[in-house]
Design a protein around this motif. Sequence first.
Motif: not given
Length: 400
Positions: A303, A306, A310, A346-347, A349-351, A354, A356
């Motif tokens: 995490i 992310a 990355r 985390f969700i 950031v992922t959505l 991407p 970061g």
Amino acid sequence: MNPTTLQLPAKAPLMSGRGWSGFLAALVFVCAVAPLANMVVPEGSLFHMSDFMVALLGKIMCYAICALAMDLIWGYTGILSLGHGLFFALGGYMMGMYLMRQIGLDGNYKSELPDFMVFLDWKALPWHWTFSDSFIFQALMVVAVPGLLAFVFGYFAFRSRIKGVYFSIITQAMTFAAMLLFFRNETGFGGNNGFTDFKRILDIPIATQQMRMTLFVITGLTLLGFFLFSRWLVTSKFGRVLQAIRDAESRVMFSGYNPLAYKLTIWTLSAMMCGVAGALYVPQVGIINPSEMSAPNSIEIAIWAAVGGRATLIGPIVGAFLVNGAKSYFTVAFPEYWLYFLGLLFIAVTLFLPQGVAGLVRQLLARRGSKFVKGAVAPPPAQALAESRAHEAGAEGAKP
């Protein structure tokens, strides 16, 4: 007919001028500003750094080393590990063994044996504690034990071409199995309680302001040193091969490279970095137990990478500071909701991010008209490697 000479692209500098400025600023903070703020500036001053803040920043810098190690294998090689908490804990246990031997007769039972061994009615040290009273030997074990385990595990996993989610699940299973093993008293690692109640390191008391600051400075220098090493690694030919493996491993094989050797090397180096982080973590926090090998701890390392971004190196370091700084606040202010906040972060950031935090900052700077190189888009790493190999072959054939 004149022979044709092919020019390969010049190697990029290690860091830009702005990057070196930031590095020097961090170096000055670690070696000068923080020690002065903690040991010279009076406690009532606005610029005083408390002992609590020194310990917190030292702990987070250890986490940042793990995030940097994660970036090397996930961001640059495309290998997502959910078991790096194991290598972190192993490094911590190796240092903890030495610290337990340093207690000597100052333990509760006034014995040369660690207290938990006396409590379990052990009569002698187990074989793997034989040289644990040597700082140099245990310092070697800090990198040797995680590195050897990573090498053996990685060799069989990569040779079998296990990748993707399957590799992530296997690393998590390995970590969970190790945690169950270390919970057992007969293994000689303190069981559920682990190691604690440390007194000295190199015969110098740990619980002093001077030693706390010394450990802080050593941790900061180690983090900066690993950052420079990682930067050099990813900008080298070795690093370009890693990125090519991440993007198109089959094309790398067709170009004449063996992915196994590259993946195994960076995987082992990453594990050794986590071992060093664990060794620096233990004397600052004062305890190491099997809970450091738990699955959530390993997931948190991913995490941090992310959230920070990355394949940027600086991003995971920033992510470790952001997430753990927020964790330090929310676990006190809202202890019941901290895990929900971590999952939501985390969700989100992922959505929505991407790339970061580092990617967001890069986009904002670009919008404000910051300087960037214009021109043709660079080819993917795998294609660049193939072209580089073709150029080298052409240059050799063009020689008279």
